[in-house]
Write an enzyme that holds these catalytic residues in place. Sequence first.
Site, PDB file in Angstrom:
ATOM      1  N   PRO A  56       0.693  -1.293  -0.460  1.00 58.80           N
ATOM      2  CA  PRO A  56       0.056   0.229  -0.722  1.00 58.80           C
ATOM      3  C   PRO A  56       0.642   0.916   0.058  1.00 58.80           C
ATOM      4  O   PRO A  56       1.651   1.202   0.754  1.00 58.80           O
ATOM      5  CB  PRO A  56      -1.185   0.167   1.305  1.00 58.80           C
ATOM      6  N   ASP A  95      -2.134   3.140   2.696  1.00 58.55           N
ATOM      7  CA  ASP A  95      -1.363   2.608   3.926  1.00 58.55           C
ATOM      8  C   ASP A  95      -2.189   4.503   4.553  1.00 58.55           C
ATOM      9  O   ASP A  95      -1.774   5.262   3.775  1.00 58.55           O
ATOM     10  CB  ASP A  95       0.016   2.885   3.624  1.00 58.55           C
ATOM     11  N   TRP A 542       4.256   1.460  11.263  1.00 56.09           N
ATOM     12  CA  TRP A 542       4.130   0.244   9.933  1.00 56.09           C
ATOM     13  C   TRP A 542       3.623  -0.628  10.605  1.00 56.09           C
ATOM     14  O   TRP A 542       3.433  -2.003   9.604  1.00 56.09           O
ATOM     15  CB  TRP A 542       5.684  -0.100  10.174  1.00 56.09           C
ATOM     16  N   GLN A 577      12.009  -0.901   0.811  1.00 57.09           N
ATOM     17  CA  GLN A 577      11.241  -1.912   1.307  1.00 57.09           C
ATOM     18  C   GLN A 577      11.989  -3.133   2.224  1.00 57.09           C
ATOM     19  O   GLN A 577      11.686  -3.673   2.784  1.00 57.09           O
ATOM     20  CB  GLN A 577      10.782  -2.450   1.193  1.00 57.09           C
ATOM     21  N   TRP A 581       8.284  -2.648   4.082  1.00 57.21           N
ATOM     22  CA  TRP A 581       7.521  -3.762   4.199  1.00 57.21           C
ATOM     23  C   TRP A 581       7.870  -5.445   4.339  1.00 57.21           C
ATOM     24  O   TRP A 581       6.920  -6.211   4.521  1.00 57.21           O
ATOM     25  CB  TRP A 581       6.365  -3.564   2.644  1.00 57.21           C
ATOM     26  N   LYS A 614      19.617  11.044  -7.308  1.00 65.99           N
ATOM     27  CA  LYS A 614      17.332  11.136  -6.798  1.00 65.99           C
ATOM     28  C   LYS A 614      16.650  11.927  -7.154  1.00 65.99           C
ATOM     29  O   LYS A 614      16.930  13.208  -7.057  1.00 65.99           O
ATOM     30  CB  LYS A 614      18.008  11.242  -5.221  1.00 65.99           C
ATOM     31  N   LYS A 617      12.036  16.986  -4.347  1.00 71.60           N
ATOM     32  CA  LYS A 617      11.780  18.663  -5.033  1.00 71.60           C
ATOM     33  C   LYS A 617      13.030  19.508  -4.382  1.00 71.60           C
ATOM     34  O   LYS A 617      12.730  20.600  -5.385  1.00 71.60           O
ATOM     35  CB  LYS A 617      10.596  19.175  -3.158  1.00 71.60           C
TER      36      LYS A 617
END
Length: 1054
Positions: A56, A95, A542, A577, A581, A614, A617
Site C-alpha cells: 500500500p 496506507d 508500519w 522496503q 514492508w 535522486k 523537491k
Amino acid sequence: MNDDDADEGEISEVGETYRPRDVEEDVEEYWRDTGAYEETKQAHDEDPDLYFLDGPPYTSGQMHLGTAWNKTLKDCFIRYKRMQGYDVHDQPGYDMHGLPIEVKVEEELGFENKSDIEEYGVESFIDDCKEFATDNLEAMNEDFQSMGVWMDWDDPYRTLDPEYMEGAWWAFQKTFERGLVERGKRVINQCPRCETAIADAEVEYDEITSPSIYVEFPLVDDEDDASLVIWTTTPWTIPANLYVAVDEDLEYSKVEAHRDGERDVLVVASDCLEDVLGRGRYEDYTVLETYSGGDIVGRRYRHPLESQVPKQKELDMEDGVHEVYSTDFVSAERTGLVHAAPGHGVDDFEFGEEAGLPVFSPVDTTGVYTDEAGEYAGEFVRDANPDVIEDLDSRGLLVSEDSTSHRYGHCWRCDTPIVFTATDQWFITVTDVKDRLLEELEESEWHPEWARDNRFRDWVENARDWNVSRQRYWGIPVPIWICGEGHWSCIGTREELRSQALDSLPDVEDLDLHRPDVDEIQVECYECGEPAERVEDVFDVWLDSAAASWASLGYPGEDEPFDSIWPAELIIEAHDQTRGWFWTQLGMSVAALDETPYEEVVMHGHALDEDGLKMSKSRGNIVTPQEAIERYGVDPLRSFLLSHDQQGDDMRFSWSEIEAKQRTLNVVWNTHRFPLPYMQLDGFQPEDVDVHDAELSTVDRWVLSRLQSTKQEVEDAMEGYKPDEAQRALLDYLTEDVSRYYVQVVRPRMWMEEDSESKQAAYATLYRVLDECSRLLAPYTPYVAERIHQNLGGETTVHALSWPEVDEELLDRELESDVEVLRELEESAANARQRVSRKHRWPVKRVVVESTDEGVEAAVERHRSLLLDRLNAKDVEVTESWSELEMEAEPQMDVLGPEYGGDAGEIAEEIRGSSPGELEDGVDYDGEHVDVTDDMVEYRDETPEEVGEAEFSDGRVFVDASLDREIESEGYSRELVRRIQEMRKEMDLDVEERIEVVVDFADERVEELAMERREFVAEEVRAEELRTGSVDDVDYREHWTLEDADVEIGVSRL
RNA sequence: GGGCCAGUAGCUUAGCCAGGUGGAGCGUUCGGCUGAUAACCGGGAGGUCACCGGUUCAAAUCCGGUCUGGCCCA
C-alpha cells in the site's frame, strides 16, 4: 482519428500514423463502454487463485515516477499471470494512518505541537486526518488508472477501515498471547517537535554541525590525580552519564602534560595520544604508564557535573555507577574512551542493562530537561550545550572545544534533529523469534537472489525489538487495557471488545476503533475483573501495512478468502522496503502466526533523474508521470519503464529513451497497419485459412517459426520475473523479423491483384503473427495491444484472452538458422555493394560467398531463389576460397597465448603481415625458432576492382558489380520507373489510376537501354502508353538525372 | 563509519556468475528504398569497459583498494 468506428469482429483499415494519446483515449473509451476489465476478470473466474498482494502506498502525496514504475510492473505481471490462466487477486491498497499525515494536517492548520491538537480537539483532528487521507486516496486512484493499471480500483483495502484495523489488533493479540509483547524503557528516537517516538525507519540522516569536546572525568583515588578523557558531540548527554567505556584489548597511556603552567594527568588510548594533546594545546608531556583497557575496568570516577546535577550524587551510591567498563562499541578513535548515558544512547543502554545499571534520562518528550537535571531543568537540551561546556570549563575539565560536522538523524517528516531518550514503550520482541525469522526467510524466493541473501538476511540478523507504540492520534490504537492493579488485557476483535466492555457498545459494524472514541471505552480486566483503561498510544504505522496479507482479506472478520489463498504468492516493491514492508510483514507474521506471509518477492529499484541522481523537491529535478504521458503517451512510458532491468537496479529517467520507445511502437503500429487495406479489399476472413493448411512459402514458415521461439523466450523471461528481457525479445521480433524482413519480402504478394493461394497464405501468416503479438504485447503496452487486436477484428478485449501457446508444429530451428545466415549475407552484400557504389536497384552479375561453414552453403542451396531475389543478383555461389590474391597473416592470440605464454606477444609481431610463403618455415624471435601452424594465423587479402567485399561472421561476401548490357538495361529501366512513380505520387494519383508517359532522353545510349524494357516500365507505372520524344502538352513534367544522363519526363492522366 | 547494488560509445544498455581481439538500440553522418511514405532499410564514425593495483600467457569479466551514484544501517 477516425478509426474508432472499427467494427468488432471485422478487420478495419487504419489510415493514420501512431498517435499514442489518441489510441489511448479510444481504447479507454472502448474499455469503459464494453466493461473490458470486468469481462477480463470474469474470463478467469474459474482459474486457480493467485494471491498477488499490493504494497500500500502512503496517502500523503501523489504518484511519482517511482510509484508509477512500481504499479506498472505489478500491472504487467497481473496481466501476464491472468493470460497464463490464473484468477489473480488484484486488490490495490492504501496506507492511510500515521505521523506523516498528522504532520501534513498540522501544517494545514498551522499547528506547532501536540497541545495545539489537544486544544483543537482530538476528534476534529482525527476527522481532518481521515479526510486528508481519503482525498489523497481518490487522487492516487486516478493517477494509477491513468497509467493503464488494471486493479480493483473500486474496492481497495484501506488501513483505516475498522475491519482492516481489526486485522492488526488480532495479530497483535496473537503476538501478545505468544509472550512477544513487552513494555519497557528503551532508548528510542524521539522527535521533540512531534513529541513521539519515531521508528528507526523514520529517521533520515543529514549533515549537521555539533560541538566537539574533549572532557576530563577525574578518577577516584588515583595516585597521580589522573582523569579519563572522553570525546562527545552531544554535551547535553553528559548530565546523564553513568559510566565510561573502554576496549579491554586496547593500550592506554597515562600521561603528565602541561599547558599555561598547569599540570594535567590524562588517560587516553595510546594511539590517540598525540592527537588529543595537540588539540588540548599542551606544551609538553611525559608518559607515566601504559596499560591495557582491561587494567582500568572497574575504576571509579567522579561525575564531572555532580554539583550541577545533584541527582548524580544519589546515583553515585548505586552499584556499578560511574565505573569503567569494557564494551565492544569502543574503538581507538578520538580518545578511545566513550562516555555512556544509558538514557540517551542505544549501545549505552543495552550494555548498561546487561551490567545491571539504572537508566537515567532527565529529559521530557519535548526534549526539555526535567527537574532531575538540576541546574539545567527547563532548558531545551540542544540549547543547553553551551552551558554544559561552560560549566565543564569553569571546573577545569575541558581539554578542548571545537565543532565538527557529521551525519545526524532527523525526523523524516518535520526535519527536527532527533533526541535519544529512554521512555516507556510497547515492543514486539522479535529478537526472541529471530531463529524462526531466519528460517522463514528461507521459505520465500527473491528476485534478485542477492536481495535476500546479501541484504535482507543481514537486516533480519541485526534486527532489534520493534517499538510499535507512538504517542500520537491518527493510527490504530494499541489494544491494551490496564486496570488499577496494573494487569494487561489485550483485545483482538471488535466482538471481543463489545463483550468485554463495561458499557454497552454499538453493533460491530458501527464500531469505530479510532481515537478518541475507543479511549472512552473501559473493559473488564481479564485477570481481576476490575475496570481497565486503554493505554493512550497508537501503533507505529508500519504495523498497519505489516498486517496487510490477512487484514486486506478481511480476516479475522471473514474466514474466506483468507483460508484458501493466504499467504501471498507474490509481492513487488522497491529496495527501500527491505527495512520497510518486506521486514515488517515478515516480523509481524512470524510473531503472530509463526509463518512467512509471502512466498515470492520481486525487488526493483528507484527512479533517478537523467543524471542518475535522486529526484527530490530540493533539487528541483522531479519529472512527473503526467508530464511524460502528455508528451509521449502511456504506452511509450510503460514500455520505457518496463525496459529496465528491474531486479534491484535503479532506473535513470530519460526523455530520449521514451521517445525511442514511441518510435519502436510506431514501427509495430505500421507493421500491423500495412496488411489491413489489402486484407479488407480481398475480404480476408481469418477463420477461413489455417496456417497449417495454407501453401506457406519459406518466409511464411520462417516468420511463424520465429513467432514460436519468441513466445518461448518471452515466457521464459517472464517466469524469471524479467519483463525487460521479455519485452525486448518481443519488440526485437516485431521490428527486426516481422517489419524489417518479413513485411519487406512479402509485399509483392500482397500487391497481387488476383486472388491466389500464395496471397491467402501470406494473409494467414501475417494475421497469425499480428494476432498473437497483440496478446504478447498486452502486459507491456495494453493500449496499443488492444487497438491492434481490435483492428484485426478482435471480438473481445485482448486482455481477456489466453497467452498464446508455442505450436511445436510450426517450429523449425533449421529454417530459423538458415534465414539468419541469409540475412547476414544480405547485409554483407549491401555493405559490399556500397563499397563499389552499386545501388540495390541495379542487379549484379553474381555474388560469391566465401565460407568454410557447411551450414552457410547448405542454407544458400536450400533458399537460392529467395536469396537471389533479396540480393538482386543474377547468380550466387558458395566457395571455400575464392580469391587467390596476396594474403597477409593475422596472428591468432587465442592459440598463441596458451602455447607461448609471455613470449606470445613478440611472436605475434613476427607473424603479423607476413605472406603464407614467408611463414612456411616458421619465424625467429629472440634467437628462438618457432613453427607456425595453420591455427596460429588467419589471412586477409584484397579484391579486384568492380568487386565489393564485406565480411560476415562465417566468412566473406564478394559482389561482382561489373556491368553488361542486360544489367544496364535493367538498371536504367528501373531508374526510369522510380522517377515516374515519384511523379505519380507528386500528382497525387490513385494506385490504380492509368497514365500516359512521354520521355525525352538527352542520351541516345541510355534511351536505347531503358527502352529495351518498355513493357516492363509501362506495366510497373500503369501506363497505357509509353513513348519517347519531346515533352509538351502534358499534365505534369519534370527534369531528372538518371545516373549521369538527363531526361525530361511528362505524365498525363487518362 | 559499516553492509548491499551499480558505474561499458553522446544517451539507454547486453556481455561479467563459468577469463580468450567488446555487441545492440537511439542519436549522429553517409547512402539506399519509394504501392507501410509526416514511413521504411543499409553502411560508417564513435569505447583508456569509472580509476589504481594484483592474479594470469591472457581481465570489461576473478581478487584488493580508490572515486562517483543509489539503497540500507550506525
